[in-house]
Design a protein around this motif. Structure first.
Motif, PDB file in Angstrom:
ATOM      1  N   GLN A   1      13.838  -0.866  -4.277  1.00  0.00           N
ATOM      2  CA  GLN A   1      12.708  -0.364  -5.031  1.00  0.00           C
ATOM      3  C   GLN A   1      11.940   0.642  -4.203  1.00  0.00           C
ATOM      4  OE1 GLN A   1      12.289  -1.066  -8.189  1.00  0.00           O
ATOM      5  NE2 GLN A   1      14.080  -2.400  -8.112  1.00  0.00           N
ATOM      6  N   VAL A   2      11.215   1.487  -4.879  1.00  0.00           N
ATOM      7  CA  VAL A   2      10.421   2.520  -4.229  1.00  0.00           C
ATOM      8  C   VAL A   2       8.967   2.085  -4.160  1.00  0.00           C
ATOM      9  CG1 VAL A   2       9.593   4.893  -4.395  1.00  0.00           C
ATOM     10  CG2 VAL A   2      11.977   4.356  -4.959  1.00  0.00           C
ATOM     11  N   GLN A   3       8.342   2.381  -3.056  1.00  0.00           N
ATOM     12  CA  GLN A   3       6.939   2.021  -2.858  1.00  0.00           C
ATOM     13  C   GLN A   3       6.207   3.188  -2.213  1.00  0.00           C
ATOM     14  OE1 GLN A   3       6.375  -1.337  -0.249  1.00  0.00           O
ATOM     15  NE2 GLN A   3       4.400  -1.851  -1.128  1.00  0.00           N
ATOM     16  N   LEU A   4       4.955   3.411  -2.644  1.00  0.00           N
ATOM     17  CA  LEU A   4       4.076   4.404  -2.020  1.00  0.00           C
ATOM     18  C   LEU A   4       2.918   3.662  -1.382  1.00  0.00           C
ATOM     19  CD1 LEU A   4       3.781   7.229  -4.724  1.00  0.00           C
ATOM     20  CD2 LEU A   4       5.381   7.060  -2.827  1.00  0.00           C
ATOM     21  N   VAL A   5       2.621   3.979  -0.136  1.00  0.00           N
ATOM     22  CA  VAL A   5       1.525   3.317   0.572  1.00  0.00           C
ATOM     23  C   VAL A   5       0.605   4.376   1.167  1.00  0.00           C
ATOM     24  CG1 VAL A   5       0.880   1.765   2.439  1.00  0.00           C
ATOM     25  CG2 VAL A   5       2.951   1.311   1.102  1.00  0.00           C
ATOM     26  N   GLU A   6      -0.668   4.332   0.728  1.00  0.00           N
ATOM     27  CA  GLU A   6      -1.667   5.270   1.247  1.00  0.00           C
ATOM     28  C   GLU A   6      -2.397   4.666   2.441  1.00  0.00           C
ATOM     29  OE1 GLU A   6      -2.251   5.804  -3.399  1.00  0.00           O
ATOM     30  OE2 GLU A   6      -2.081   4.110  -1.999  1.00  0.00           O
ATOM     31  N   SER A   7      -2.938   5.534   3.277  1.00  0.00           N
ATOM     32  CA  SER A   7      -3.776   5.108   4.386  1.00  0.00           C
ATOM     33  C   SER A   7      -4.704   6.255   4.754  1.00  0.00           C
ATOM     34  CB  SER A   7      -2.931   4.698   5.594  1.00  0.00           C
ATOM     35  OG  SER A   7      -2.163   5.794   6.054  1.00  0.00           O
ATOM     36  N   GLY A   8      -5.717   5.937   5.559  1.00  0.00           N
ATOM     37  CA  GLY A   8      -6.606   6.978   6.062  1.00  0.00           C
ATOM     38  C   GLY A   8      -7.974   7.030   5.426  1.00  0.00           C
ATOM     39  N   GLY A   9      -8.203   6.225   4.410  1.00  0.00           N
ATOM     40  CA  GLY A   9      -9.518   6.222   3.787  1.00  0.00           C
ATOM     41  C   GLY A   9     -10.554   5.562   4.689  1.00  0.00           C
ATOM     42  N   GLY A  10     -11.817   5.659   4.269  1.00  0.00           N
ATOM     43  CA  GLY A  10     -12.876   5.051   5.057  1.00  0.00           C
ATOM     44  C   GLY A  10     -14.232   5.592   4.689  1.00  0.00           C
ATOM     45  N   LEU A  11     -15.201   5.296   5.543  1.00  0.00           N
ATOM     46  CA  LEU A  11     -16.583   5.741   5.346  1.00  0.00           C
ATOM     47  C   LEU A  11     -16.869   6.892   6.298  1.00  0.00           C
ATOM     48  CD1 LEU A  11     -19.479   5.364   4.253  1.00  0.00           C
ATOM     49  CD2 LEU A  11     -19.829   3.673   6.080  1.00  0.00           C
ATOM     50  N   VAL A  12     -17.423   7.978   5.757  1.00  0.00           N
ATOM     51  CA  VAL A  12     -17.720   9.148   6.571  1.00  0.00           C
ATOM     52  C   VAL A  12     -19.023   9.766   6.078  1.00  0.00           C
ATOM     53  CG1 VAL A  12     -16.389  10.700   5.087  1.00  0.00           C
ATOM     54  CG2 VAL A  12     -16.737  11.283   7.489  1.00  0.00           C
ATOM     55  N   GLN A  13     -19.743  10.410   6.959  1.00  0.00           N
ATOM     56  CA  GLN A  13     -20.979  11.095   6.570  1.00  0.00           C
ATOM     57  C   GLN A  13     -20.654  12.433   5.909  1.00  0.00           C
ATOM     58  OE1 GLN A  13     -23.414  11.376  10.117  1.00  0.00           O
ATOM     59  NE2 GLN A  13     -24.537   9.526   9.532  1.00  0.00           N
ATOM     60  N   ALA A  14     -21.562  12.876   5.091  1.00  0.00           N
ATOM     61  CA  ALA A  14     -21.405  14.176   4.446  1.00  0.00           C
ATOM     62  C   ALA A  14     -21.187  15.262   5.505  1.00  0.00           C
ATOM     63  CB  ALA A  14     -22.632  14.503   3.601  1.00  0.00           C
ATOM     64  N   GLY A  15     -20.241  16.139   5.222  1.00  0.00           N
ATOM     65  CA  GLY A  15     -19.876  17.182   6.169  1.00  0.00           C
ATOM     66  C   GLY A  15     -18.720  16.807   7.069  1.00  0.00           C
ATOM     67  N   GLY A  16     -18.355  15.537   7.049  1.00  0.00           N
ATOM     68  CA  GLY A  16     -17.276  15.063   7.893  1.00  0.00           C
ATOM     69  C   GLY A  16     -15.901  15.298   7.292  1.00  0.00           C
ATOM     70  N   SER A  17     -14.884  14.768   7.978  1.00  0.00           N
ATOM     71  CA  SER A  17     -13.497  14.969   7.568  1.00  0.00           C
ATOM     72  C   SER A  17     -12.726  13.652   7.572  1.00  0.00           C
ATOM     73  CB  SER A  17     -12.796  15.944   8.526  1.00  0.00           C
ATOM     74  OG  SER A  17     -13.401  17.213   8.521  1.00  0.00           O
ATOM     75  N   LEU A  18     -11.724  13.606   6.733  1.00  0.00           N
ATOM     76  CA  LEU A  18     -10.767  12.503   6.721  1.00  0.00           C
ATOM     77  C   LEU A  18      -9.391  13.074   6.406  1.00  0.00           C
ATOM     78  CD1 LEU A  18     -12.522   9.636   4.685  1.00  0.00           C
ATOM     79  CD2 LEU A  18     -11.952   9.602   7.117  1.00  0.00           C
ATOM     80  N   ARG A  19      -8.362  12.390   6.865  1.00  0.00           N
ATOM     81  CA  ARG A  19      -6.996  12.769   6.547  1.00  0.00           C
ATOM     82  C   ARG A  19      -6.297  11.568   5.932  1.00  0.00           C
ATOM     83  NH1 ARG A  19      -1.651  13.828  10.160  1.00  0.00           N
ATOM     84  NH2 ARG A  19      -0.772  15.589   8.994  1.00  0.00           N
ATOM     85  N   LEU A  20      -5.887  11.727   4.674  1.00  0.00           N
ATOM     86  CA  LEU A  20      -5.157  10.686   3.979  1.00  0.00           C
ATOM     87  C   LEU A  20      -3.657  10.909   4.139  1.00  0.00           C
ATOM     88  CD1 LEU A  20      -7.152  10.473   0.619  1.00  0.00           C
ATOM     89  CD2 LEU A  20      -7.628   9.360   2.809  1.00  0.00           C
ATOM     90  N   SER A  21      -2.918   9.808   4.210  1.00  0.00           N
ATOM     91  CA  SER A  21      -1.460   9.864   4.266  1.00  0.00           C
ATOM     92  C   SER A  21      -0.897   8.960   3.184  1.00  0.00           C
ATOM     93  CB  SER A  21      -0.944   9.398   5.626  1.00  0.00           C
ATOM     94  OG  SER A  21      -1.442  10.194   6.664  1.00  0.00           O
ATOM     95  N   CYS A  22       0.276   9.325   2.703  1.00  0.00           N
ATOM     96  CA  CYS A  22       0.971   8.510   1.701  1.00  0.00           C
ATOM     97  C   CYS A  22       2.462   8.572   2.021  1.00  0.00           C
ATOM     98  CB  CYS A  22       0.697   9.026   0.303  1.00  0.00           C
ATOM     99  SG  CYS A  22       1.654   8.204  -0.992  1.00  0.00           S
ATOM    100  N   VAL A  23       3.017   7.413   2.330  1.00  0.00           N
ATOM    101  CA  VAL A  23       4.429   7.332   2.711  1.00  0.00           C
ATOM    102  C   VAL A  23       5.221   6.666   1.594  1.00  0.00           C
ATOM    103  CG1 VAL A  23       6.065   6.476   4.398  1.00  0.00           C
ATOM    104  CG2 VAL A  23       3.767   7.127   5.121  1.00  0.00           C
ATOM    105  N   ALA A  24       6.307   7.293   1.225  1.00  0.00           N
ATOM    106  CA  ALA A  24       7.222   6.721   0.239  1.00  0.00           C
ATOM    107  C   ALA A  24       8.372   6.055   0.964  1.00  0.00           C
ATOM    108  CB  ALA A  24       7.749   7.815  -0.695  1.00  0.00           C
ATOM    109  N   SER A  25       8.756   4.864   0.485  1.00  0.00           N
ATOM    110  CA  SER A  25       9.868   4.142   1.095  1.00  0.00           C
ATOM    111  C   SER A  25      10.722   3.504   0.013  1.00  0.00           C
ATOM    112  CB  SER A  25       9.339   3.066   2.059  1.00  0.00           C
ATOM    113  OG  SER A  25       8.569   2.108   1.358  1.00  0.00           O
ATOM    114  N   GLY A  26      11.930   3.122   0.389  1.00  0.00           N
ATOM    115  CA  GLY A  26      12.850   2.518  -0.570  1.00  0.00           C
ATOM    116  C   GLY A  26      14.064   3.395  -0.776  1.00  0.00           C
TER     117      GLY A  26
END
Length: 123
Positions: free
Chosen positions: A1-26
């Motif tokens: 089976q195929v699965q997608l898993v996200e990561s990288g979210g969180g709490l950040v102040q306005a003006g800040g940065s985040l990088r989200l990732s999503c890996v597909a497996s299966g």
């Protein structure tokens, strides 16, 4: 089976940065379009950014110039670099991918979604 898993979210102040990732497996034969969506409380899920297998991209007007979508085909991964974050970017972010897969008897293309990752931007 195929699965997608996200990561990288969180709490950040306005003006800040985040990088989200999503890996597909299966069982993955190939991946066509990959995309990021988001859903804020009480609102409909909306498209944030999309990237084709050839690398063409498109963005929602609200994130143009601030967010960048990219992918690493060798790693079956899509990224979302989010800069200059605003409180209105607060939402659960989901990745979606059109994946060509096989169940052992036949091959087919199916649309898969990740479970979502929370992004919260404080003012």
């Amino acid at each position: 089976q195929v699965q997608l898993v996200e990561s990288g979210g969180g709490l950040v102040q306005a003006g800040g940065s985040l990088r989200l990732s999503c890996v597909a497996s299966g069982t993955i034969l190939s991946i066509d379009t990959m995309a990021w969506y988001r859903q804020a409380p009480g609102k409909q899920r909306e498209l944030v950014a999309i990237i084709t297998s050839g690398g063409s991209t498109n963005y929602a007007d609200s994130v143009k110039g601030r967010f960048t979508i990219s992918r690493d085909n060798a790693k079956n991964t899509v990224y979302l670099q989010m800069n200059s974050l605003k409180p209105e970017d607060t939402a659960v972010y989901y990745c979606k991918a059109d994946i060509h897969t096989s169940n052992g008897f036949r091959t087919y293309t199916f649309q898969y979604w990740g479970q979502g990752t929370q992004v919260t931007v404080s003012s």
